[in-house]
Motif scaffolding. Structure first.
Motif, PDB file in Angstrom:
ATOM      1  N   GLN A 185       0.822  -1.204   0.000  1.00  0.00           N
ATOM      2  CA  GLN A 185       0.000   0.000   0.000  1.00  0.00           C
ATOM      3  C   GLN A 185       0.862   1.263   0.000  1.00  0.00           C
ATOM      4  O   GLN A 185       1.811   1.374   0.758  1.00  0.00           O
ATOM      5  N   ARG A 186       0.502   2.250  -0.855  1.00  0.00           N
ATOM      6  CA  ARG A 186       1.198   3.539  -0.876  1.00  0.00           C
ATOM      7  C   ARG A 186       0.433   4.609  -0.103  1.00  0.00           C
ATOM      8  O   ARG A 186       1.034   5.559   0.376  1.00  0.00           O
ATOM      9  N   ARG A 187      -0.880   4.500   0.002  1.00  0.00           N
ATOM     10  CA  ARG A 187      -1.675   5.527   0.680  1.00  0.00           C
ATOM     11  C   ARG A 187      -1.575   5.344   2.195  1.00  0.00           C
ATOM     12  O   ARG A 187      -1.839   4.259   2.719  1.00  0.00           O
ATOM     13  N   LEU A 188      -1.192   6.409   2.888  1.00  0.00           N
ATOM     14  CA  LEU A 188      -0.962   6.313   4.325  1.00  0.00           C
ATOM     15  C   LEU A 188      -2.238   6.005   5.091  1.00  0.00           C
ATOM     16  O   LEU A 188      -2.231   5.216   6.035  1.00  0.00           O
ATOM     17  N   LEU A 189      -3.345   6.640   4.683  1.00  0.00           N
ATOM     18  CA  LEU A 189      -4.611   6.381   5.377  1.00  0.00           C
ATOM     19  C   LEU A 189      -5.022   4.915   5.225  1.00  0.00           C
ATOM     20  O   LEU A 189      -5.542   4.314   6.172  1.00  0.00           O
ATOM     21  N   ALA A 190      -4.779   4.347   4.038  1.00  0.00           N
ATOM     22  CA  ALA A 190      -5.110   2.933   3.834  1.00  0.00           C
ATOM     23  C   ALA A 190      -4.225   2.041   4.706  1.00  0.00           C
ATOM     24  O   ALA A 190      -4.685   1.001   5.219  1.00  0.00           O
ATOM     25  N   CYS A 191      -2.943   2.441   4.894  1.00  0.00           N
ATOM     26  CA  CYS A 191      -2.050   1.678   5.778  1.00  0.00           C
ATOM     27  C   CYS A 191      -2.600   1.668   7.205  1.00  0.00           C
ATOM     28  O   CYS A 191      -2.571   0.635   7.888  1.00  0.00           O
ATOM     29  N   VAL A 192      -3.104   2.823   7.648  1.00  0.00           N
ATOM     30  CA  VAL A 192      -3.665   2.902   9.000  1.00  0.00           C
ATOM     31  C   VAL A 192      -4.903   2.008   9.101  1.00  0.00           C
ATOM     32  O   VAL A 192      -5.086   1.288  10.095  1.00  0.00           O
TER      33      VAL A 192
END
Length: 222
Positions: free
Chosen positions: A30-37
């Motif tokens: 995953q590149r999107r930080l919100l998706a990582c969270v």
């Protein structure tokens, strides 16, 4: 374990543990930080589910407390803190990484094989129904450590650290049906305080360098 055999119970724990490991690969890809969270919150939810299943199968009630704390702290509180940090700093994507995503996934696959290779001689010696999850727990710890190294943004490095902690929690559950309750309470408190401190540190990093890329710390001089 009134109506579930030990074999089926062990398979349920293995299934929950495998879901935790699968989410690790999602975080690496995953590149999107919100998706990582969000993926970290999902992994913590699977961890709480695993602990609940183990508590039900073994009748050890303090594991229910650990599962409830996991939901409150790791599924609700910490993701909310990290999302506030991301939105306040306006950094939603990680554009530069030390290792690209395909290479990262291949390395994680190698780490999983390494974890199973290391754990294979130990697993037959155990007698707990969770013993097969030990290799998965070690793999999650290694992937969390790899995430801390491979990513440059402080937020994703924090998520890597938290993934490592999830792996250690699963390992303690697999090896000894969890830690004593007082130790688990201390660990959860430390993780929560650590997340708060890292949130403040991330703000300071943004103020000093106008970025949350931790590689900029190498230019600091005395």
């Amino acid at each position: 374990m009134p109506f579930i055999s030990s074999q089926i119970g062990s398979q349920l724990v293995d299934l929950c543990s495998a879901l935790l490991l699968l989410v690790c690969f999602g975080i690496v890809a995953q590149r999107r930080l919100l998706a990582c969270v969000d993926l970290f919150a999902l992994q913590s939810g699977f961890l709480a589910l695993t602990a609940t299943v183990v508590a039900f199968l073994t009748g050890i009630h303090h594991i229910y407390v650990a599962a409830a704390l996991t939901v409150v702290i790791k599924v609700i509180v910490i993701p909310r803190i990290l999302k506030q940090v991301i939105e306040r700093l306006n950094v939603t994507r990680e554009l530069v990484m030390n290792v690209n995503i395909p290479t990262g996934l291949l390395i994680c696959g190698g780490l999983v094989m390494l974890a199973f290779s290391i754990s294979q001689p130990i697993i037959p010696l155990g007698f707990l129904l969770t013993r097969d999850s030990l290799a998965i727990a070690l793999a999650i710890v290694l992937i969390g450590f790899f995430t801390m190294i491979a990513r440059k943004k402080a937020v994703t490095q924090v998520i890597g650290f938290l993934v490592m902690e999830n792996g250690l929690f699963l390992g303690a559950t697999a090896a000894a049906y969890g830690m004593p309750l007082i130790v688990e309470l201390g660990v959860f408190f430390d993780v929560l305080v650590g997340a708060l401190i890292i949130g403040i540190y991330t703000h300071r990093l943004q103020d000093a360098f106008d970025t949350v890329d931790t590689s900029k710390l190498t230019i600091l001089k005395e």
